[in-house]
Design a protein around this motif. Structure first.
Motif: not given
Length: 398
Positions: A84, A87, A112, A115, A118-122, A389, A391, A395
């Motif tokens: 994840w 992405g 999805n 989000r 996106g959270a996992h990317t961050l 949300n 993600e 951020k």
């Protein structure tokens, strides 16, 4: 390639879902019980119950997914959810590499919606080294999907039996059997590298006492938990409020279910989470929302509600190595617990210390338009800050 829909595996549990709808089946403590909802201030021993809806534990139609001993959950237990972070949704394909059907694929729309990719990317640590206490009916300690995810045995406790074996007890015919196992599985889908601290406070009937749950919260804090998941509700305030204050003063977040009566306001202990004092800053109340951003019909709302997450037909772990689709604010709560674990597993701005729940709320997506009929009936906020949300939250704290 086999695709199994949520409707399929909910057939066997539809009756339970209806029964719990409006009275979320969440773990309750019996002794007087903690029941959900209510505004009475009292520190007496209150009856508490779980917050899943009736029929919440939808069974797989054929039972063919009953056993995962062959290691089908290996991708989960070994941390493959790290995909994840890039992405990639490969781990959520309809089948595993060996062709085995992957039921967790059915949660992709819900993840999805908040989000999560996106959270996992961050949050590439995915909750690593963050202990999340599950104060509930216990968990299936031998479930393949939970293998390697638990805190040290020395930290566990069973307040029902008075020992260190907080395993799920009972049978599928019991109202809340599997409740805690389901909660743990959802936390780990959101924060795969988090640690689960199992604390059993409820028998399989799903009813317990506020005094027991208060003790469990204090125990969780003393054993190093950073997030405490409380998917139980009551009709009165209780000594749980003091336990939440104990947690807050030590920087521990307590996440609680809004309740499944479909009424305003939310039930206790979640009802007091919107306060602006220290306990309020370290606690969070969570309601349920559907994929169309409409409030789940069974979810309580109004006064005390802060955020909403997916809570209907979530596929997750179930005792004896099984999986089920579950519904209720009991299961919205661990989604938020997992997102907090993601944040705590990362380095975030010192300015945000002690402000995570506030930042999370301010990052939410307003859903008043989709719920205009409900919003028009109320002078004040009906749906808290809206849809979580993940993600935007991650951020906001960097």
């Amino acid at each position: 390639m086999l695709r199994i829909t949520k409707q399929t595996f909910l057939l066997a549990g539809i009756t339970a879902l209806l029964a719990a709808c409006g009275t979320t089946a969440e773990p309750s403590a019996s002794a007087p019980h903690l029941s959900a909802q209510g505004n009475t201030t009292s520190t007496t021993n209150i009856k508490m119950t779980t917050a899943e809806t009736a029929g919440s534990f939808g069974a797989w139609a054929t039972g063919s997914f009953g056993v995962w001993a062959a290691g089908s959950f290996g991708a989960w237990a070994s941390g493959s959810f790290g995909a994840w972070a890039s992405g990639s949704f490969g781990v959520w394909a309809t089948t595993f590499e060996d062709g085995t059907p992957n039921p967790l694929h059915n949660n992709v729309e819900e993840w999805n919606q908040i989000r999560l990719a996106g959270a996992h990317t961050l949050a590439p640590n995915l909750g690593k080294d963050v202990t999340v206490a599950v104060i509930d009916t216990g968990i299936d300690l031998a479930h393949p999907a939970l293998s390697g995810t638990l805190s040290p045995e020395s930290t566990w406790w069973d307040y029902v039996s008075g020992d260190r074996n907080p395993g799920e007890m009972g049978t599928a015919s019991d109202k809340a059997y599997g409740h805690g196992t389901a909660v743990a599985g959802i936390i780990l889908q959101v924060a795969p590298n988090a640690r689960i601290l199992p604390i059993r406070v409820l028998p399989p009937s799903g009813e317990g006492t506020s005094t027991t749950i208060a003790k469990a919260i204090i125990h969780a804090v003393d054993q190093g938990a950073k997030v405490v998941n409380v998917s139980v509700v009551a009709d009165k305030d209780s000594d749980i409020s003091k336990a939440i204050e104990y947690a807050a003063l030590r920087g521990v977040y307590v996440v609680m279910a809004a309740g499944n009566q479909g009424l305003n306001p939310v039930q206790f202990p979640a009802a007091k989470s919107a306060q602006t004092n220290t306990p309020g800053l370290y606690s969070l109340s969570v309601g349920g929302i559907e994929l169309n951003n409409r409030k789940s019909s069974y979810s309580n709302y109004g006064a005390g509600l802060e955020v909403m997450t997916p809570a209907s037909d979530i596929v997750t772990t179930y005792p004896k190595g099984e999986i089920r689709a579950v519904t209720g604010t009991s299961f919205a709560t661990p989604v938020a617990s997992g997102v907090l674990a993601l944040a705590l597993g990362e380095g975030y701005s010192a300015d945000n210390a002690g402000e995570l729940t506030e930042k999370l709320k301010l990052s939410e997506q307003n859903v008043d338009i989709e719920n205009h009929d409900l919003v028009l009936l109320m002078e004040k906020k009906a749906l808290g800050f809206g849809l979580l949300n993940a993600e935007a939250f991650l951020k906001s704290i960097k």
